[in-house]
Design an enzyme around this catalytic site. Sequence first.
Site, short mmCIF file in Angstrom:
data_model
loop_
_atom_site.label_atom_id
_atom_site.label_comp_id
_atom_site.label_asym_id
_atom_site.label_seq_id
_atom_site.Cartn_x
_atom_site.Cartn_y
_atom_site.Cartn_z
N GLU A 98 1.51 12.14 0.76
CA GLU A 98 2.28 11.93 1.71
C GLU A 98 2.27 10.61 2.33
OE1 GLU A 98 2.67 15.24 4.88
OE2 GLU A 98 0.84 15.78 3.69
N LYS A 156 -4.45 26.01 6.20
CA LYS A 156 -3.41 25.04 5.75
C LYS A 156 -4.46 24.07 4.52
CE LYS A 156 -0.22 23.39 6.56
NZ LYS A 156 0.53 22.85 7.51
N ASN A 187 0.17 -28.72 3.32
CA ASN A 187 1.52 -28.14 2.51
C ASN A 187 1.28 -27.76 1.06
OD1 ASN A 187 2.08 -28.72 5.19
ND2 ASN A 187 3.81 -30.02 4.73
N TYR A 214 8.75 -28.37 4.22
CA TYR A 214 7.85 -27.23 4.78
C TYR A 214 8.21 -27.16 6.53
CZ TYR A 214 3.75 -25.09 6.90
OH TYR A 214 2.77 -24.29 7.33
N LYS A 257 1.78 -14.94 4.91
CA LYS A 257 0.57 -14.45 4.44
C LYS A 257 0.13 -12.90 5.02
CE LYS A 257 -0.96 -18.56 5.27
NZ LYS A 257 0.16 -19.33 4.77
N THR A 291 18.36 18.29 -10.62
CA THR A 291 19.39 17.21 -10.05
C THR A 291 19.69 17.80 -8.62
OG1 THR A 291 21.14 18.23 -11.10
CG2 THR A 291 20.16 16.50 -12.22
N ASN A 307 -3.23 20.46 2.85
CA ASN A 307 -2.27 19.49 3.14
C ASN A 307 -2.24 18.32 2.16
OD1 ASN A 307 -1.13 20.97 5.33
ND2 ASN A 307 -2.45 19.66 6.71
N1 ARG Z 1 -1.50 -22.54 7.87
C1 ARG Z 1 -0.69 -23.28 7.30
C2 ARG Z 1 0.22 -22.31 6.63
O1 ARG Z 1 -0.23 -21.25 6.40
C3 ARG Z 1 -0.91 -24.48 6.53
C4 ARG Z 1 -0.26 -25.53 6.48
C5 ARG Z 1 -0.02 -26.27 7.84
N2 ARG Z 1 0.82 -27.53 7.73
C6 ARG Z 1 1.20 -27.91 8.49
N3 ARG Z 1 1.87 -29.15 8.21
N4 ARG Z 1 0.93 -27.75 9.84
O2 ARG Z 1 1.37 -22.50 6.30
#
Ligand code: ARG
Length: 461
Positions: free
Chosen positions: A294, A287, A114, A321, A329, A159, A289
Amino acid sequence: MPGKQKKPWGGRFSRPTAEMVEAFTASIHFDKRLYRYDIEGSIAHARMLSKQKIISREDERVIVKGLMDILHEIEKGRFAFKPEDEDIHMAIEKVLIEKTGAAGGRLHAGRSRNDQVSLDVRMYLRDEILQIVGVVSRLKASLIELAANEDGTILPGYTHMQRAQPVLLAHYLLAYWEMLDRDEERLWECERRVNIMPLGSAALAGTGLPIDRAFVARLLKFPEISRNSMDAVSDRDFVAEFIFVASLLMMHMSRFCEDLVIWSTGEFQFVEISDAFTTGSSIMPQKKNPDVAELIRGKAGRVYGDLISVLTMMKALPMTYNRDLQEDKEPLFDAVDTVKSCAGILCEMAPYLKFNREKMLQAASGGFSTATDVAEYLVMRGVPLREAHEAVGRLVAYCIGKKKDMSALTLSEFRRFHKGFEEDVYTFLKVEHAVQSKKSPGGTARRNVSLRLKGIRGKKK
Ligand code: ARG
Protein backbone atom coordinates in the site's frame (compact mmCIF):
# COMPACT_ATOMS: atom_id res chain seq x y z
CA MET A 1 17.69 41.49 12.62
CA PRO A 2 21.02 41.82 10.87
CA GLY A 3 23.28 38.75 10.70
CA LYS A 4 26.85 38.97 11.89
CA GLN A 5 28.89 37.13 9.38
CA LYS A 6 30.88 38.65 6.55
CA LYS A 7 29.89 37.18 3.21
CA PRO A 8 32.23 36.15 0.41
CA TRP A 9 30.10 38.37 -1.78
CA GLY A 10 29.97 41.14 0.85
CA GLY A 11 32.05 43.75 -1.06
CA ARG A 12 29.23 45.86 -2.48
CA PHE A 13 27.06 45.72 0.64
CA SER A 14 27.14 48.30 3.39
CA ARG A 15 24.68 46.52 5.70
CA PRO A 16 24.72 42.89 6.77
CA THR A 17 22.05 40.44 5.58
CA ALA A 18 19.02 40.23 7.85
CA GLU A 19 19.03 37.01 9.85
CA MET A 20 15.59 36.10 8.62
CA VAL A 21 16.84 36.43 5.05
CA GLU A 22 19.76 34.17 5.82
CA ALA A 23 17.38 31.58 7.20
CA PHE A 24 14.99 31.98 4.30
CA THR A 25 17.52 31.72 1.52
CA ALA A 26 19.70 28.99 3.05
CA SER A 27 19.80 25.63 1.35
CA ILE A 28 22.63 24.13 3.35
CA HIS A 29 20.29 21.98 5.47
CA PHE A 30 19.45 19.96 2.37
CA ASP A 31 22.24 20.56 -0.14
CA LYS A 32 24.85 19.41 2.39
CA ARG A 33 24.20 15.97 1.00
CA LEU A 34 26.21 17.09 -2.06
CA TYR A 35 29.39 17.66 -0.05
CA ARG A 36 31.43 14.82 -1.57
CA TYR A 37 30.70 15.94 -5.11
CA ASP A 38 31.36 19.55 -4.24
CA ILE A 39 34.79 18.65 -2.86
CA GLU A 40 35.63 16.31 -5.72
CA GLY A 41 34.63 19.00 -8.21
CA SER A 42 36.70 21.61 -6.41
CA ILE A 43 39.75 19.36 -6.38
CA ALA A 44 39.46 18.82 -10.13
CA HIS A 45 39.00 22.55 -10.63
CA ALA A 46 42.09 23.34 -8.53
CA ARG A 47 44.18 20.82 -10.47
CA MET A 48 43.07 22.39 -13.71
CA LEU A 49 43.80 25.94 -12.48
CA SER A 50 47.31 24.87 -11.58
CA LYS A 51 47.90 22.97 -14.83
CA GLN A 52 46.82 26.15 -16.65
CA LYS A 53 49.16 28.20 -14.45
CA ILE A 54 46.26 30.28 -13.11
CA ILE A 55 47.34 29.20 -9.62
CA SER A 56 50.69 27.81 -8.48
CA ARG A 57 51.52 24.14 -7.84
CA GLU A 58 51.91 25.04 -4.19
CA ASP A 59 48.44 26.63 -4.06
CA GLU A 60 47.05 23.49 -5.69
CA ARG A 61 48.71 21.30 -3.06
CA VAL A 62 47.44 23.44 -0.20
CA ILE A 63 43.92 23.62 -1.60
CA VAL A 64 43.69 19.88 -2.25
CA LYS A 65 44.98 19.10 1.23
CA GLY A 66 42.53 21.59 2.78
CA LEU A 67 39.63 20.09 0.85
CA MET A 68 40.61 16.56 1.87
CA ASP A 69 40.73 17.67 5.51
CA ILE A 70 37.26 19.17 5.16
CA LEU A 71 36.02 15.92 3.61
CA HIS A 72 37.28 13.97 6.62
CA GLU A 73 35.78 16.45 9.05
CA ILE A 74 32.38 16.17 7.38
CA GLU A 75 32.59 12.39 7.32
CA LYS A 76 33.57 12.25 10.99
CA GLY A 77 30.62 14.55 11.81
CA ARG A 78 32.98 17.30 12.94
CA PHE A 79 31.98 19.92 10.38
CA ALA A 80 29.49 22.57 11.52
CA PHE A 81 26.88 23.31 8.87
CA LYS A 82 25.62 26.83 9.52
CA PRO A 83 22.62 28.52 7.89
CA GLU A 84 24.60 31.76 7.58
CA ASP A 85 26.90 29.94 5.14
CA GLU A 86 23.91 29.74 2.82
CA ASP A 87 24.78 26.60 0.92
CA ILE A 88 27.25 23.73 0.83
CA HIS A 89 29.43 25.48 -1.75
CA MET A 90 30.01 28.55 0.38
CA ALA A 91 30.35 26.58 3.61
CA ILE A 92 33.18 24.50 2.21
CA GLU A 93 34.89 27.46 0.56
CA LYS A 94 34.69 29.48 3.77
CA VAL A 95 36.31 26.78 5.87
CA LEU A 96 38.91 26.21 3.16
CA ILE A 97 39.88 29.88 3.29
CA GLU A 98 40.02 29.74 7.08
CA LYS A 99 42.41 26.82 6.77
CA THR A 100 44.54 27.94 3.84
CA GLY A 101 44.24 31.70 3.55
CA ALA A 102 45.14 33.19 0.16
CA ALA A 103 45.47 29.81 -1.56
CA GLY A 104 41.85 28.94 -0.70
CA GLY A 105 40.82 32.38 -1.88
CA ARG A 106 42.14 31.52 -5.35
CA LEU A 107 39.98 28.39 -5.81
CA HIS A 108 36.81 30.04 -7.09
CA ALA A 109 38.55 31.63 -10.12
CA GLY A 110 36.93 30.73 -13.43
CA ARG A 111 33.78 29.31 -11.94
CA SER A 112 30.63 30.40 -10.16
CA ARG A 113 28.19 28.71 -7.85
CA ASN A 114 25.86 28.59 -10.82
CA ASP A 115 27.96 26.08 -12.74
CA GLN A 116 29.22 24.51 -9.52
CA VAL A 117 25.75 23.57 -8.29
CA SER A 118 24.87 22.08 -11.65
CA LEU A 119 28.09 20.04 -11.54
CA ASP A 120 27.38 18.77 -8.03
CA VAL A 121 23.82 17.78 -8.85
CA ARG A 122 24.90 16.01 -12.05
CA MET A 123 27.60 14.06 -10.21
CA TYR A 124 25.19 13.16 -7.44
CA LEU A 125 22.47 12.11 -9.86
CA ARG A 126 24.64 9.96 -12.08
CA ASP A 127 25.74 8.00 -8.99
CA GLU A 128 22.18 7.62 -7.79
CA ILE A 129 21.00 6.52 -11.22
CA LEU A 130 23.59 3.73 -11.17
CA GLN A 131 22.31 2.61 -7.79
CA ILE A 132 18.70 2.74 -8.89
CA VAL A 133 19.54 0.76 -12.03
CA GLY A 134 21.09 -1.83 -9.70
CA VAL A 135 17.91 -2.13 -7.64
CA VAL A 136 15.71 -2.28 -10.73
CA SER A 137 17.87 -5.11 -12.12
CA ARG A 138 17.48 -6.99 -8.86
CA LEU A 139 13.74 -6.48 -8.98
CA LYS A 140 13.67 -7.78 -12.54
CA ALA A 141 15.68 -10.80 -11.44
CA SER A 142 13.20 -11.59 -8.67
CA LEU A 143 10.33 -11.45 -11.17
CA ILE A 144 12.24 -13.92 -13.34
CA GLU A 145 12.71 -16.24 -10.38
CA LEU A 146 9.02 -16.07 -9.53
CA ALA A 147 8.05 -16.69 -13.14
CA ALA A 148 10.40 -19.66 -13.44
CA ASN A 149 8.81 -21.18 -10.33
CA GLU A 150 5.31 -20.95 -11.71
CA ASP A 151 5.71 -23.04 -14.81
CA GLY A 152 2.16 -23.78 -15.95
CA THR A 153 0.32 -21.85 -13.22
CA ILE A 154 -2.86 -20.41 -14.70
CA LEU A 155 -4.29 -17.10 -13.61
CA PRO A 156 -7.54 -15.46 -14.65
CA GLY A 157 -6.47 -12.40 -16.62
CA TYR A 158 -8.64 -9.35 -15.97
CA THR A 159 -9.79 -6.37 -17.93
CA HIS A 160 -12.02 -3.82 -16.19
CA MET A 161 -11.36 -5.96 -13.10
CA GLN A 162 -13.66 -8.57 -14.63
CA ARG A 163 -12.37 -12.04 -15.42
CA ALA A 164 -11.41 -11.89 -19.08
CA GLN A 165 -9.20 -14.74 -20.31
CA PRO A 166 -6.96 -17.27 -18.64
CA VAL A 167 -3.25 -16.50 -18.86
CA LEU A 168 -0.09 -17.92 -17.37
CA LEU A 169 1.00 -16.38 -14.09
CA ALA A 170 4.52 -16.37 -15.56
CA HIS A 171 3.22 -14.29 -18.48
CA TYR A 172 1.73 -11.82 -16.01
CA LEU A 173 5.01 -11.61 -14.07
CA LEU A 174 7.03 -11.15 -17.24
CA ALA A 175 4.71 -8.28 -18.22
CA TYR A 176 6.11 -6.41 -15.22
CA TRP A 177 9.60 -7.49 -16.20
CA GLU A 178 9.09 -5.81 -19.59
CA MET A 179 7.90 -2.60 -17.94
CA LEU A 180 10.86 -2.55 -15.58
CA ASP A 181 13.19 -3.32 -18.44
CA ARG A 182 12.00 -0.19 -20.21
CA ASP A 183 12.37 1.77 -16.97
CA GLU A 184 15.95 0.60 -16.77
CA GLU A 185 16.56 1.60 -20.37
CA ARG A 186 15.07 5.03 -19.67
CA LEU A 187 17.34 5.40 -16.64
CA TRP A 188 20.38 4.76 -18.82
CA GLU A 189 19.20 7.21 -21.45
CA CYS A 190 18.58 9.82 -18.79
CA GLU A 191 22.04 9.16 -17.33
CA ARG A 192 23.58 10.02 -20.69
CA ARG A 193 22.08 13.50 -20.53
CA VAL A 194 22.94 13.91 -16.84
CA ASN A 195 26.53 12.94 -17.51
CA ILE A 196 27.61 16.25 -19.06
CA MET A 197 30.18 18.47 -17.41
CA PRO A 198 28.97 22.08 -16.89
CA LEU A 199 31.88 23.55 -14.89
CA GLY A 200 33.59 26.49 -16.59
CA SER A 201 30.29 27.96 -17.73
CA ALA A 202 30.89 30.24 -14.75
CA ALA A 203 28.02 32.61 -13.90
CA LEU A 204 26.42 32.46 -17.35
CA ALA A 205 28.87 33.68 -19.97
CA GLY A 206 31.93 31.51 -19.53
CA THR A 207 35.21 33.01 -18.33
CA GLY A 208 38.09 35.06 -19.67
CA LEU A 209 40.58 32.90 -17.77
CA PRO A 210 42.43 30.27 -19.84
CA ILE A 211 40.68 27.25 -18.30
CA ASP A 212 40.71 23.68 -19.67
CA ARG A 213 37.22 22.27 -19.35
CA ALA A 214 38.01 19.01 -21.11
CA PHE A 215 40.71 18.33 -18.51
CA VAL A 216 38.20 18.80 -15.67
CA ALA A 217 35.77 16.53 -17.49
CA ARG A 218 38.44 13.83 -17.76
CA LEU A 219 39.32 14.08 -14.07
CA LEU A 220 35.67 13.81 -13.09
CA LYS A 221 34.95 11.05 -15.63
CA PHE A 222 32.46 12.98 -17.73
CA PRO A 223 32.36 11.87 -21.37
CA GLU A 224 31.20 15.31 -22.55
CA ILE A 225 31.27 18.99 -21.64
CA SER A 226 28.27 21.28 -21.98
CA ARG A 227 28.27 23.34 -25.17
CA ASN A 228 26.50 26.50 -24.09
CA SER A 229 27.24 28.28 -20.84
CA MET A 230 23.79 29.88 -20.59
CA ASP A 231 22.07 26.56 -21.11
CA ALA A 232 24.39 24.88 -18.62
CA VAL A 233 23.65 27.22 -15.71
CA SER A 234 19.96 27.66 -16.31
CA ASP A 235 18.39 24.37 -17.30
CA ARG A 236 17.29 21.57 -15.03
CA ASP A 237 15.68 19.44 -17.70
CA PHE A 238 17.86 16.54 -16.59
CA VAL A 239 16.35 16.79 -13.11
CA ALA A 240 12.80 16.81 -14.45
CA GLU A 241 13.62 13.98 -16.83
CA PHE A 242 15.00 11.83 -14.05
CA ILE A 243 11.94 12.45 -11.88
CA PHE A 244 9.70 11.58 -14.80
CA VAL A 245 11.56 8.31 -15.32
CA ALA A 246 11.29 7.69 -11.58
CA SER A 247 7.56 8.46 -11.77
CA LEU A 248 7.04 5.81 -14.43
CA LEU A 249 8.97 3.33 -12.35
CA MET A 250 6.83 4.19 -9.32
CA MET A 251 3.71 3.88 -11.44
CA HIS A 252 4.73 0.38 -12.55
CA MET A 253 5.53 -0.68 -9.02
CA SER A 254 2.27 0.81 -7.76
CA ARG A 255 0.32 -1.33 -10.21
CA PHE A 256 2.07 -4.52 -9.15
CA CYS A 257 1.46 -3.57 -5.52
CA GLU A 258 -2.20 -2.86 -6.19
CA ASP A 259 -2.54 -6.37 -7.64
CA LEU A 260 -0.88 -7.76 -4.52
CA VAL A 261 -3.26 -5.81 -2.29
CA ILE A 262 -6.28 -7.14 -4.16
CA TRP A 263 -4.92 -10.65 -4.52
CA SER A 264 -4.14 -10.97 -0.83
CA THR A 265 -7.75 -10.26 0.22
CA GLY A 266 -9.88 -13.03 1.68
CA GLU A 267 -12.09 -12.68 -1.37
CA PHE A 268 -9.28 -13.44 -3.84
CA GLN A 269 -6.68 -15.39 -1.87
CA PHE A 270 -4.41 -15.57 -4.90
CA VAL A 271 -1.30 -14.64 -2.99
CA GLU A 272 0.10 -14.66 0.47
CA ILE A 273 2.57 -11.96 1.42
CA SER A 274 5.16 -13.09 3.97
CA ASP A 275 4.48 -12.12 7.60
CA ALA A 276 7.76 -10.24 7.56
CA PHE A 277 6.34 -7.82 5.00
CA THR A 278 2.88 -7.28 6.48
CA THR A 279 1.63 -5.63 9.63
CA GLY A 280 -1.18 -6.19 12.08
CA SER A 281 -4.03 -4.05 13.26
CA SER A 282 -3.98 -2.43 16.69
CA ILE A 283 -7.60 -3.37 17.26
CA MET A 284 -8.57 -6.27 14.97
CA PRO A 285 -6.56 -9.34 15.97
CA GLN A 286 -7.30 -11.27 12.77
CA LYS A 287 -5.84 -8.65 10.45
CA LYS A 288 -2.73 -9.05 8.32
CA ASN A 289 -2.33 -5.94 6.25
CA PRO A 290 -0.32 -5.47 3.06
CA ASP A 291 1.07 -2.11 4.24
CA VAL A 292 4.31 -2.31 2.29
CA ALA A 293 2.43 -2.75 -0.97
CA GLU A 294 0.00 0.00 0.00
CA LEU A 295 2.78 2.42 0.87
CA ILE A 296 4.61 1.83 -2.41
CA ARG A 297 1.29 2.47 -4.15
CA GLY A 298 0.83 5.63 -2.11
CA LYS A 299 4.35 6.92 -2.56
CA ALA A 300 3.96 6.95 -6.33
CA GLY A 301 1.85 10.07 -5.84
CA ARG A 302 4.59 11.77 -3.93
CA VAL A 303 7.12 11.26 -6.74
CA TYR A 304 4.59 12.65 -9.24
CA GLY A 305 4.38 15.64 -6.91
CA ASP A 306 8.15 16.04 -7.07
CA LEU A 307 7.93 16.09 -10.85
CA ILE A 308 5.21 18.71 -10.88
CA SER A 309 7.22 20.84 -8.41
CA VAL A 310 10.25 20.91 -10.66
CA LEU A 311 8.29 21.46 -13.87
CA THR A 312 6.32 24.29 -12.28
CA MET A 313 9.44 25.86 -10.81
CA MET A 314 11.05 25.82 -14.27
CA LYS A 315 8.05 27.10 -16.18
CA ALA A 316 8.62 30.52 -17.73
CA LEU A 317 11.83 31.00 -15.75
CA PRO A 318 13.73 33.77 -17.49
CA MET A 319 17.28 33.09 -18.67
CA THR A 320 19.61 32.29 -17.06
CA TYR A 321 20.24 31.36 -13.41
CA ASN A 322 17.52 32.41 -10.98
CA ARG A 323 17.36 31.51 -7.34
CA ASP A 324 14.15 29.58 -7.99
CA LEU A 325 16.46 26.86 -9.30
CA GLN A 326 17.53 26.08 -5.76
CA GLU A 327 14.07 24.54 -5.37
CA ASP A 328 15.11 21.67 -7.66
CA LYS A 329 17.00 19.80 -4.97
CA GLU A 330 14.42 18.82 -2.38
CA PRO A 331 12.06 17.25 -4.92
CA LEU A 332 15.01 15.54 -6.60
CA PHE A 333 16.36 14.14 -3.33
CA ASP A 334 12.87 13.06 -2.33
CA ALA A 335 12.29 11.29 -5.65
CA VAL A 336 15.67 9.53 -5.42
CA ASP A 337 15.09 8.40 -1.82
CA THR A 338 11.53 7.30 -2.46
CA VAL A 339 12.16 5.35 -5.63
CA LYS A 340 15.22 3.68 -4.14
CA SER A 341 13.50 2.59 -0.95
CA CYS A 342 10.35 1.40 -2.75
CA ALA A 343 12.23 -0.66 -5.34
CA GLY A 344 14.54 -1.95 -2.62
CA ILE A 345 11.79 -3.21 -0.33
CA LEU A 346 9.81 -4.68 -3.21
CA CYS A 347 12.93 -6.65 -4.17
CA GLU A 348 13.07 -8.09 -0.68
CA MET A 349 9.37 -8.86 -0.52
CA ALA A 350 8.94 -10.44 -3.97
CA PRO A 351 10.85 -13.71 -3.44
CA TYR A 352 8.55 -14.60 -0.51
CA LEU A 353 5.29 -14.16 -2.38
CA LYS A 354 3.33 -17.43 -2.26
CA PHE A 355 0.87 -17.83 -5.05
CA ASN A 356 -2.17 -20.00 -4.44
CA ARG A 357 -2.26 -22.07 -7.62
CA GLU A 358 -5.55 -23.86 -6.87
CA LYS A 359 -7.40 -20.62 -6.14
CA MET A 360 -6.12 -19.05 -9.31
CA LEU A 361 -7.04 -22.04 -11.43
CA GLN A 362 -10.45 -22.23 -9.81
CA ALA A 363 -11.09 -18.56 -10.55
CA ALA A 364 -9.73 -18.92 -14.08
CA SER A 365 -12.07 -21.83 -14.72
CA GLY A 366 -15.19 -19.88 -13.76
CA GLY A 367 -16.72 -16.72 -15.13
CA PHE A 368 -16.91 -17.96 -18.73
CA SER A 369 -13.29 -17.03 -19.21
CA THR A 370 -13.03 -19.27 -22.29
CA ALA A 371 -16.01 -17.71 -24.10
CA THR A 372 -13.62 -15.98 -26.53
CA ASP A 373 -12.08 -19.35 -27.34
CA VAL A 374 -15.51 -20.76 -28.13
CA ALA A 375 -16.11 -17.82 -30.46
CA GLU A 376 -12.71 -18.35 -32.08
CA TYR A 377 -13.64 -22.02 -32.50
CA LEU A 378 -16.51 -20.89 -34.72
CA VAL A 379 -14.29 -18.39 -36.54
CA MET A 380 -11.91 -21.22 -37.44
CA ARG A 381 -14.89 -22.96 -38.98
CA GLY A 382 -15.57 -20.03 -41.27
CA VAL A 383 -18.13 -18.19 -39.15
CA PRO A 384 -17.74 -14.40 -39.27
CA LEU A 385 -16.36 -13.13 -35.93
CA ARG A 386 -19.37 -10.86 -35.34
CA GLU A 387 -21.81 -13.73 -35.84
CA ALA A 388 -19.74 -16.03 -33.59
CA HIS A 389 -19.52 -13.35 -30.90
CA GLU A 390 -23.29 -12.86 -30.93
CA ALA A 391 -23.97 -16.62 -30.74
CA VAL A 392 -21.57 -17.17 -27.84
CA GLY A 393 -22.96 -14.09 -26.08
CA ARG A 394 -26.42 -15.63 -26.18
CA LEU A 395 -24.95 -18.94 -25.04
CA VAL A 396 -23.43 -17.24 -21.99
CA ALA A 397 -26.74 -15.54 -21.16
CA TYR A 398 -28.43 -18.94 -21.44
CA CYS A 399 -25.91 -20.51 -19.04
CA ILE A 400 -26.38 -17.69 -16.54
CA GLY A 401 -30.14 -18.19 -16.71
CA LYS A 402 -29.74 -21.95 -16.15
CA LYS A 403 -27.02 -21.42 -13.51
CA LYS A 404 -24.79 -23.78 -15.45
CA ASP A 405 -21.24 -23.74 -16.64
CA MET A 406 -20.74 -24.05 -20.39
CA SER A 407 -19.07 -27.42 -19.94
CA ALA A 408 -22.31 -28.79 -18.45
CA LEU A 409 -24.27 -28.11 -21.66
CA THR A 410 -25.10 -30.88 -24.12
CA LEU A 411 -23.99 -30.61 -27.72
CA SER A 412 -27.59 -30.09 -28.80
CA GLU A 413 -27.87 -27.16 -26.40
CA PHE A 414 -24.74 -25.72 -28.04
CA ARG A 415 -26.19 -26.28 -31.50
CA ARG A 416 -29.32 -24.33 -30.57
CA PHE A 417 -27.10 -21.27 -30.63
CA HIS A 418 -25.02 -22.13 -33.67
CA LYS A 419 -24.98 -25.00 -36.11
CA GLY A 420 -21.20 -24.78 -36.36
CA PHE A 421 -20.65 -26.46 -32.96
CA GLU A 422 -19.37 -30.06 -33.04
CA GLU A 423 -18.28 -32.54 -30.38
CA ASP A 424 -14.74 -31.07 -30.21
CA VAL A 425 -16.05 -27.75 -28.82
CA TYR A 426 -15.60 -29.14 -25.30
CA THR A 427 -11.83 -29.01 -25.71
CA PHE A 428 -12.10 -25.27 -26.27
CA LEU A 429 -13.79 -24.79 -22.92
CA LYS A 430 -10.74 -25.91 -21.02
CA VAL A 431 -8.52 -23.22 -19.54
CA GLU A 432 -5.33 -25.16 -20.34
CA HIS A 433 -6.38 -25.31 -23.95
CA ALA A 434 -7.27 -21.63 -23.93
CA VAL A 435 -3.79 -20.74 -22.66
CA GLN A 436 -1.99 -23.13 -24.99
CA SER A 437 -3.81 -21.81 -28.04
CA LYS A 438 -2.51 -18.24 -27.61
CA LYS A 439 0.47 -18.85 -29.82
CA SER A 440 0.44 -15.45 -31.51
CA PRO A 441 3.77 -13.68 -30.88
CA GLY A 442 3.66 -12.13 -27.44
CA GLY A 443 0.67 -14.29 -26.49
CA THR A 444 0.43 -16.36 -23.32
CA ALA A 445 1.00 -19.86 -24.79
CA ARG A 446 3.40 -21.84 -22.63
CA ARG A 447 5.97 -22.17 -25.37
CA ASN A 448 6.01 -18.40 -25.98
CA VAL A 449 6.43 -17.68 -22.30
CA SER A 450 9.19 -20.20 -21.73
CA LEU A 451 11.04 -18.98 -24.81
CA ARG A 452 10.85 -15.41 -23.54
CA LEU A 453 12.02 -16.55 -20.13
CA LYS A 454 14.93 -18.38 -21.72
CA GLY A 455 15.73 -15.38 -23.90
CA ILE A 456 15.82 -13.06 -20.89
CA ARG A 457 17.96 -15.43 -18.85
CA GLY A 458 20.32 -16.01 -21.77
CA LYS A 459 20.77 -12.26 -22.26
CA LYS A 460 21.82 -11.82 -18.68
CA LYS A 461 24.69 -14.27 -18.94
N1 ARG B 1 22.31 27.24 -3.49
C1 ARG B 1 22.21 27.64 -4.84
C2 ARG B 1 21.33 26.67 -5.64
O1 ARG B 1 21.05 25.66 -5.11
C3 ARG B 1 23.57 27.64 -5.47
C4 ARG B 1 23.73 28.63 -6.57
C5 ARG B 1 23.58 30.00 -6.03
N2 ARG B 1 23.93 30.98 -6.99
C6 ARG B 1 23.66 32.25 -6.81
N3 ARG B 1 24.00 33.07 -7.74
N4 ARG B 1 23.02 32.67 -5.75
O2 ARG B 1 20.92 26.93 -6.75
